[in-house]
Scaffold this motif. Structure first.
Motif, PDB file in Angstrom:
ATOM      1  N   MET A   1       0.824  -1.207   0.000  1.00 27.33           N
ATOM      2  CA  MET A   1       0.000   0.000   0.000  1.00 27.33           C
ATOM      3  C   MET A   1       0.862   1.262   0.000  1.00 27.33           C
ATOM      4  O   MET A   1       0.538   2.248  -0.631  1.00 27.33           O
ATOM      5  CB  MET A   1      -0.919   0.018   1.224  1.00 27.33           C
ATOM      6  N   SER A   2       1.964   1.244   0.794  1.00 22.36           N
ATOM      7  CA  SER A   2       2.834   2.410   0.881  1.00 22.36           C
ATOM      8  C   SER A   2       3.449   2.739  -0.469  1.00 22.36           C
ATOM      9  O   SER A   2       3.679   3.907  -0.792  1.00 22.36           O
ATOM     10  CB  SER A   2       3.923   2.189   1.930  1.00 22.36           C
ATOM     11  N   SER A   3       3.697   1.679  -1.287  1.00 21.75           N
ATOM     12  CA  SER A   3       4.263   1.921  -2.614  1.00 21.75           C
ATOM     13  C   SER A   3       3.271   2.679  -3.490  1.00 21.75           C
ATOM     14  O   SER A   3       3.657   3.558  -4.268  1.00 21.75           O
ATOM     15  CB  SER A   3       4.660   0.594  -3.272  1.00 21.75           C
ATOM     16  N   ASP A   4       1.971   2.353  -3.377  1.00 19.22           N
ATOM     17  CA  ASP A   4       0.944   3.096  -4.127  1.00 19.22           C
ATOM     18  C   ASP A   4       0.886   4.532  -3.668  1.00 19.22           C
ATOM     19  O   ASP A   4       0.761   5.459  -4.469  1.00 19.22           O
ATOM     20  CB  ASP A   4      -0.418   2.432  -3.937  1.00 19.22           C
ATOM     21  N   PHE A   5       0.978   4.736  -2.362  1.00 19.66           N
ATOM     22  CA  PHE A   5       0.939   6.094  -1.819  1.00 19.66           C
ATOM     23  C   PHE A   5       2.108   6.906  -2.351  1.00 19.66           C
ATOM     24  O   PHE A   5       1.958   8.078  -2.717  1.00 19.66           O
ATOM     25  CB  PHE A   5       0.966   6.026  -0.290  1.00 19.66           C
ATOM     26  N   GLU A   6       3.276   6.285  -2.394  1.00 24.91           N
ATOM     27  CA  GLU A   6       4.465   6.988  -2.877  1.00 24.91           C
ATOM     28  C   GLU A   6       4.332   7.312  -4.370  1.00 24.91           C
ATOM     29  O   GLU A   6       4.804   8.358  -4.826  1.00 24.91           O
ATOM     30  CB  GLU A   6       5.703   6.143  -2.614  1.00 24.91           C
ATOM     31  N   ALA A   7       3.692   6.416  -5.123  1.00 23.62           N
ATOM     32  CA  ALA A   7       3.453   6.695  -6.546  1.00 23.62           C
ATOM     33  C   ALA A   7       2.515   7.897  -6.693  1.00 23.62           C
ATOM     34  O   ALA A   7       2.724   8.774  -7.549  1.00 23.62           O
ATOM     35  CB  ALA A   7       2.850   5.464  -7.219  1.00 23.62           C
ATOM     36  N   TYR A   8       1.480   7.938  -5.832  1.00 24.69           N
ATOM     37  CA  TYR A   8       0.568   9.095  -5.841  1.00 24.69           C
ATOM     38  C   TYR A   8       1.303  10.380  -5.468  1.00 24.69           C
ATOM     39  O   TYR A   8       1.020  11.456  -5.995  1.00 24.69           O
ATOM     40  CB  TYR A   8      -0.590   8.854  -4.871  1.00 24.69           C
ATOM     41  N   GLU A   9       2.270  10.238  -4.519  1.00 26.30           N
ATOM     42  CA  GLU A   9       3.062  11.392  -4.113  1.00 26.30           C
ATOM     43  C   GLU A   9       3.854  11.961  -5.294  1.00 26.30           C
ATOM     44  O   GLU A   9       3.944  13.179  -5.466  1.00 26.30           O
ATOM     45  CB  GLU A   9       4.024  11.006  -2.989  1.00 26.30           C
ATOM     46  N   GLN A  10       4.439  11.063  -6.085  1.00 32.06           N
ATOM     47  CA  GLN A  10       5.191  11.518  -7.255  1.00 32.06           C
ATOM     48  C   GLN A  10       4.272  12.248  -8.249  1.00 32.06           C
ATOM     49  O   GLN A  10       4.633  13.301  -8.788  1.00 32.06           O
ATOM     50  CB  GLN A  10       5.861  10.316  -7.933  1.00 32.06           C
ATOM     51  N   ASP A  11       3.100  11.649  -8.458  1.00 30.51           N
ATOM     52  CA  ASP A  11       2.136  12.307  -9.353  1.00 30.51           C
ATOM     53  C   ASP A  11       1.721  13.666  -8.797  1.00 30.51           C
ATOM     54  O   ASP A  11       1.583  14.642  -9.549  1.00 30.51           O
ATOM     55  CB  ASP A  11       0.894  11.424  -9.539  1.00 30.51           C
ATOM     56  N   PHE A  12       1.521  13.706  -7.482  1.00 33.66           N
ATOM     57  CA  PHE A  12       1.128  14.958  -6.836  1.00 33.66           C
ATOM     58  C   PHE A  12       2.208  16.017  -7.031  1.00 33.66           C
ATOM     59  O   PHE A  12       1.922  17.172  -7.373  1.00 33.66           O
ATOM     60  CB  PHE A  12       0.875  14.720  -5.342  1.00 33.66           C
ATOM     61  N   GLY A  13       3.456  15.632  -6.838  1.00 37.21           N
ATOM     62  CA  GLY A  13       4.557  16.576  -6.989  1.00 37.21           C
ATOM     63  C   GLY A  13       4.650  17.101  -8.418  1.00 37.21           C
ATOM     64  O   GLY A  13       4.880  18.300  -8.645  1.00 37.21           O
ATOM     65  N   THR A  14       4.498  16.194  -9.380  1.00 37.31           N
ATOM     66  CA  THR A  14       4.583  16.603 -10.785  1.00 37.31           C
ATOM     67  C   THR A  14       3.445  17.565 -11.151  1.00 37.31           C
ATOM     68  O   THR A  14       3.670  18.616 -11.789  1.00 37.31           O
ATOM     69  CB  THR A  14       4.514  15.369 -11.700  1.00 37.31           C
ATOM     70  N   LEU A  15       2.207  17.219 -10.751  1.00 44.16           N
ATOM     71  CA  LEU A  15       1.043  18.059 -11.072  1.00 44.16           C
ATOM     72  C   LEU A  15       1.120  19.426 -10.416  1.00 44.16           C
ATOM     73  O   LEU A  15       0.876  20.455 -11.054  1.00 44.16           O
ATOM     74  CB  LEU A  15      -0.246  17.352 -10.648  1.00 44.16           C
ATOM     75  N   THR A  16       1.465  19.449  -9.106  1.00 46.66           N
ATOM     76  CA  THR A  16       1.498  20.730  -8.391  1.00 46.66           C
ATOM     77  C   THR A  16       2.609  21.637  -8.919  1.00 46.66           C
ATOM     78  O   THR A  16       2.458  22.856  -8.975  1.00 46.66           O
ATOM     79  CB  THR A  16       1.689  20.505  -6.880  1.00 46.66           C
ATOM     80  N   ALA A  17       3.720  21.026  -9.323  1.00 41.64           N
ATOM     81  CA  ALA A  17       4.807  21.831  -9.895  1.00 41.64           C
ATOM     82  C   ALA A  17       4.355  22.452 -11.223  1.00 41.64           C
ATOM     83  O   ALA A  17       4.624  23.642 -11.501  1.00 41.64           O
ATOM     84  CB  ALA A  17       6.040  20.956 -10.101  1.00 41.64           C
ATOM     85  N   ASP A  18       3.671  21.653 -12.030  1.00 37.22           N
ATOM     86  CA  ASP A  18       3.172  22.160 -13.321  1.00 37.22           C
ATOM     87  C   ASP A  18       2.121  23.241 -13.100  1.00 37.22           C
ATOM     88  O   ASP A  18       2.111  24.266 -13.799  1.00 37.22           O
ATOM     89  CB  ASP A  18       2.597  20.996 -14.121  1.00 37.22           C
ATOM     90  N   ILE A  19       1.240  23.025 -12.106  1.00 35.20           N
ATOM     91  CA  ILE A  19       0.195  24.020 -11.809  1.00 35.20           C
ATOM     92  C   ILE A  19       0.816  25.323 -11.329  1.00 35.20           C
ATOM     93  O   ILE A  19       0.416  26.422 -11.734  1.00 35.20           O
ATOM     94  CB  ILE A  19      -0.785  23.468 -10.766  1.00 35.20           C
ATOM     95  N   THR A  20       1.824  25.213 -10.445  1.00 36.14           N
ATOM     96  CA  THR A  20       2.498  26.408  -9.920  1.00 36.14           C
ATOM     97  C   THR A  20       3.123  27.210 -11.061  1.00 36.14           C
ATOM     98  O   THR A  20       3.038  28.448 -11.105  1.00 36.14           O
ATOM     99  CB  THR A  20       3.579  26.013  -8.913  1.00 36.14           C
ATOM    100  N   ASN A  21       3.738  26.502 -11.999  1.00 36.07           N
ATOM    101  CA  ASN A  21       4.367  27.165 -13.155  1.00 36.07           C
ATOM    102  C   ASN A  21       3.313  27.882 -14.014  1.00 36.07           C
ATOM    103  O   ASN A  21       3.510  29.020 -14.436  1.00 36.07           O
ATOM    104  CB  ASN A  21       5.113  26.126 -13.992  1.00 36.07           C
ATOM    105  N   LYS A  22       2.185  27.221 -14.236  1.00 27.31           N
ATOM    106  CA  LYS A  22       1.137  27.806 -15.088  1.00 27.31           C
ATOM    107  C   LYS A  22       0.453  28.994 -14.413  1.00 27.31           C
ATOM    108  O   LYS A  22       0.119  29.987 -15.068  1.00 27.31           O
ATOM    109  CB  LYS A  22       0.106  26.745 -15.443  1.00 27.31           C
ATOM    110  N   ILE A  23       0.261  28.885 -13.083  1.00 29.85           N
ATOM    111  CA  ILE A  23      -0.339  30.016 -12.351  1.00 29.85           C
ATOM    112  C   ILE A  23       0.549  31.252 -12.466  1.00 29.85           C
ATOM    113  O   ILE A  23       0.070  32.385 -12.597  1.00 29.85           O
ATOM    114  CB  ILE A  23      -0.573  29.642 -10.872  1.00 29.85           C
TER     115      ILE A  23
END
Length: 211
Positions: A1-23
């Motif tokens: 389960m922790s591995s899935d959470f960490e995968a979600y964390e990576q996706d979260f980091g990528t999305l939020t970084a892209d959103i921050t750049n676009k904002i």
């Protein structure tokens, strides 16, 4: 389960970084490009919300002894998400008209269109009225022309009647004069006849008396 959470964390980091750049890019853009970027950020924020929901489900599946660490990380991600949303909403409020303003603009546009239509209708009515006035003037001019022509015809008829009356008067005078002469001639003939008859009678009388 922790591995899935960490995968979600990576996706979260990528999305939020892209959103921050676009904002950060939104204030520098204009027109359709800005609108498309705002819509894209809206879509990505929705993806982040769904991602956080998945992460929340994953944390609930983690054993209690390990859950605390993941709960703290999820909480920080949610706080970061709230910060991004507030920043995004703040930029939209500054750069994009709010709903009330849009409604007001639509009402003003509708009012302007309505006034334009009224002006067009008034213009069409004025044009139709002008056309009627022109046609009426033409008809009136034709009537005046016809009246003038009729007046001339009547005047000529009157002149002919006067001329006829004058000719009739002249003829009447001539006839009267002729009748007078005829009567005078007849009287003269009658007098001469009477004189001749009287002379004959006297001649016969004296002739007989002489014998």
């Amino acid at each position: 389960m922790s591995s899935d959470f960490e995968a979600y964390e990576q996706d979260f980091g990528t999305l939020t970084a892209d959103i921050t750049n676009k904002i950060g890019r939104i204030p520098k853009l204009a027109g359709e490009e800005k609108t498309q970027l705002v819509l894209n950020v809206d879509k990505q924020l929705e993806e982040v919300r769904e991602l956080l929901e998945q992460m929340d489900l994953e944390v609930r599946e983690i054993p209690i002894q390990s859950r605390g660490m993941y709960s703290s990380r999820l909480k920080s991600y949610k706080q970061e998400m709230e910060k991004l949303e507030k920043e995004f909403v703040s930029i939209k409020n500054v750069l994009i008209p709010n709903k009330a303003h849009l409604i007001k603009l639509r009402e003003e546009r509708a009012h302007l269109l309505d006034n334009t239509e009224k002006l067009e209708r008034s213009s069409r009515r004025l044009e139709a009225g002008y056309q009627i006035a022109v046609e009426t003037e033409q008809v009136g001019q034709e009537i005046l022309t016809n009246l003038h022509s009729d007046r001339e015809k009547i005047q000529r008829s009157r002149d002919r009647l006067r001329e006829t009356d004058a000719n009739l008067g002249k003829s009447s005078r001539i006839l009267t004069s002729m009748l007078r002469r005829i009567i005078q001639n007849r009287i003269l003939v009658f007098i001469l006849g009477a004189i001749i008859l009287l002379t004959i009678v006297l001649a016969i009388y004296f002739n007989l008396r002489g014998h």
